[in-house]
Scaffold this active site. Sequence first.
Site, PDB file in Angstrom:
ATOM      1  N   CYS A  12       0.797  -1.230   0.000  1.00 51.15           N
ATOM      2  CA  CYS A  12       0.000   0.000   0.000  1.00 51.15           C
ATOM      3  C   CYS A  12       0.831   1.282   0.000  1.00 51.15           C
ATOM      4  O   CYS A  12       0.286   2.366  -0.142  1.00 51.15           O
ATOM      5  CB  CYS A  12      -0.929   0.031   1.214  1.00 51.15           C
ATOM      6  SG  CYS A  12      -1.821  -1.491   1.483  1.00 51.15           S
ATOM      7  N   HIS A  64      -3.585   7.438   6.358  1.00 51.21           N
ATOM      8  CA  HIS A  64      -3.717   6.143   5.681  1.00 51.21           C
ATOM      9  C   HIS A  64      -5.125   5.612   5.928  1.00 51.21           C
ATOM     10  O   HIS A  64      -5.771   5.121   5.011  1.00 51.21           O
ATOM     11  CB  HIS A  64      -2.661   5.173   6.181  1.00 51.21           C
ATOM     12  CG  HIS A  64      -2.636   3.878   5.448  1.00 51.21           C
ATOM     13  ND1 HIS A  64      -2.452   3.812   4.085  1.00 51.21           N
ATOM     14  CD2 HIS A  64      -2.790   2.589   5.873  1.00 51.21           C
ATOM     15  CE1 HIS A  64      -2.484   2.538   3.699  1.00 51.21           C
ATOM     16  NE2 HIS A  64      -2.692   1.786   4.764  1.00 51.21           N
ATOM     17  N   GLU A 114      -2.333   4.354  13.857  1.00 49.85           N
ATOM     18  CA  GLU A 114      -2.060   5.641  13.203  1.00 49.85           C
ATOM     19  C   GLU A 114      -2.452   6.816  14.085  1.00 49.85           C
ATOM     20  O   GLU A 114      -1.733   7.818  14.151  1.00 49.85           O
ATOM     21  CB  GLU A 114      -2.776   5.727  11.854  1.00 49.85           C
ATOM     22  CG  GLU A 114      -2.398   6.970  11.069  1.00 49.85           C
ATOM     23  CD  GLU A 114      -2.901   6.981   9.638  1.00 49.85           C
ATOM     24  OE1 GLU A 114      -2.466   7.855   8.865  1.00 49.85           O
ATOM     25  OE2 GLU A 114      -3.746   6.117   9.294  1.00 49.85           O
ATOM     26  N   LYS A 147     -10.374   7.220   1.846  1.00 50.40           N
ATOM     27  CA  LYS A 147     -10.566   5.872   1.305  1.00 50.40           C
ATOM     28  C   LYS A 147     -12.037   5.450   1.192  1.00 50.40           C
ATOM     29  O   LYS A 147     -12.372   4.675   0.290  1.00 50.40           O
ATOM     30  CB  LYS A 147      -9.773   4.856   2.128  1.00 50.40           C
ATOM     31  CG  LYS A 147      -8.277   4.875   1.824  1.00 50.40           C
ATOM     32  CD  LYS A 147      -7.534   3.783   2.566  1.00 50.40           C
ATOM     33  CE  LYS A 147      -6.079   3.688   2.108  1.00 50.40           C
ATOM     34  NZ  LYS A 147      -5.275   4.842   2.514  1.00 50.40           N
ATOM     35  N   HIS A 192      -9.718   1.741  -1.161  1.00 55.30           N
ATOM     36  CA  HIS A 192      -8.295   1.505  -0.918  1.00 55.30           C
ATOM     37  C   HIS A 192      -7.718   0.894  -2.181  1.00 55.30           C
ATOM     38  O   HIS A 192      -7.896  -0.298  -2.454  1.00 55.30           O
ATOM     39  CB  HIS A 192      -8.108   0.579   0.280  1.00 55.30           C
ATOM     40  CG  HIS A 192      -6.691   0.478   0.752  1.00 55.30           C
ATOM     41  ND1 HIS A 192      -5.622   0.910  -0.003  1.00 55.30           N
ATOM     42  CD2 HIS A 192      -6.141  -0.004   1.907  1.00 55.30           C
ATOM     43  CE1 HIS A 192      -4.494   0.705   0.648  1.00 55.30           C
ATOM     44  NE2 HIS A 192      -4.785   0.154   1.817  1.00 55.30           N
ATOM     45  N   PHE A 245       1.156  -3.190   4.509  1.00 55.90           N
ATOM     46  CA  PHE A 245       1.509  -4.538   4.932  1.00 55.90           C
ATOM     47  C   PHE A 245       3.016  -4.721   4.711  1.00 55.90           C
ATOM     48  O   PHE A 245       3.598  -4.166   3.773  1.00 55.90           O
ATOM     49  CB  PHE A 245       0.746  -5.579   4.120  1.00 55.90           C
ATOM     50  CG  PHE A 245      -0.678  -5.795   4.572  1.00 55.90           C
ATOM     51  CD1 PHE A 245      -1.168  -5.238   5.735  1.00 55.90           C
ATOM     52  CD2 PHE A 245      -1.541  -6.582   3.815  1.00 55.90           C
ATOM     53  CE1 PHE A 245      -2.466  -5.451   6.150  1.00 55.90           C
ATOM     54  CE2 PHE A 245      -2.853  -6.809   4.220  1.00 55.90           C
ATOM     55  CZ  PHE A 245      -3.320  -6.237   5.390  1.00 55.90           C
TER      56      PHE A 245
END
Length: 405
Positions: A161, A293, A304, A325, A330, A389
């Site tokens: 990502c 994010h 976050e 998002k 996403h 990830f």
Amino acid sequence: MTRVVVTGLGAVSACGIGADALWLAAREGRTAVRNVSFPKLPRQSVPKAARITDESFEMLLRGAQVRFQDRAAILALAAAREAVAQAGLTDADFGSQCGVIVGSGLGGAETIDRNFTKFIETPTARLDPMSVPKTMASSSASWIAMEWGVTGPTYCISTACSSSSQSIGLAADLVRSGAINSAIAGGTEALLFDSMFACWEALHVMTATECRPFSLGRNGMVLGEGAGVVVLESLEFAQERGANVLAEVVGYACTNDATDLLRPSAKGAADCMRRTLQRSGLKLSDIGYVNAHGTGTIANDQAESQALREIFGEGLDQVAVSSTKPIHGHALGAAGALEFIVTLCALREQIAPPTINFLDVDPRIGLKPVPNVALPFSAPAAMTNSFAFGGINASLVVALADRPN
């Protein structure tokens, strides 16, 4: 040190074709998440995704070479054409002094899905002879280089990502170092196909209802697809060409949690933001907006928000924070580039787009993002985060080019 500026934006997303379509949807809080169905997935449990409409994709096919290009490459080229056109680059501006850095989390997912499905259903059938070049993650970067005769450094960053955020950051560093004058940078992803979607369902990180980042009651993310591409140049090169400067990339850093492949680390995220801000030379108070994010998963949003609080402290309450998002989905390897474009547009208009579907503050994280309706702010800079990830983090800071020093 050479200053790096943005002169062109290009995007293709479920919000429509063009960077303007993406920004307007984000600013207005108008979601492109729709009901989707996968015919070969009889037990589909997640009913929604942010898929590009068939009408939009048909328009893109008019300039495509479908015999040789996967859907991801078609999206990337469309976004790059828009960005290059806005930047006003001419044939003389490419060559060895221009680079291409375009990332993708997976690459040619459409081709992979079709070929393996065909192989399983009819093992003796002839597979697509162009499968290998179409599935290469680097295919999109190569097609962009060939389109304009770019013979400078060409990279494909594949870090889940954070792929396209790292692509933009690396491109900015190459320009800043003097290695090249300009770069076409960003990311692309198109994996909304039966087998790929089934794999994401198996991971149990997607919501079956609504994606609501940082909110009480959040329960997962929503997948999207698309491509985001920007043109970066040294300020001197842009001024020599008489280009219109949109903003300046002043900070970029990347870190690795080195702790867990899937579970995010607040420390790693905070380290990444801290390094980015240090490289930017800006004060914390210069950051008026953070495009988080913000996936909408329980673990990501908690980590976050903790990292944001560590960096901004009590000042976080004066910073507009949102995740877009739930609007464009996403888009994985393209997410960072799409959100960089949203962040830049938000900075230029001094309007923070909303986090739609927000219900109430989760007491476990204590963060209230911009809820449901856009919010004006006044500041010379903004930040965007991508935490992937693999524990791979990337943050970018963009500033108004004409800000007072």
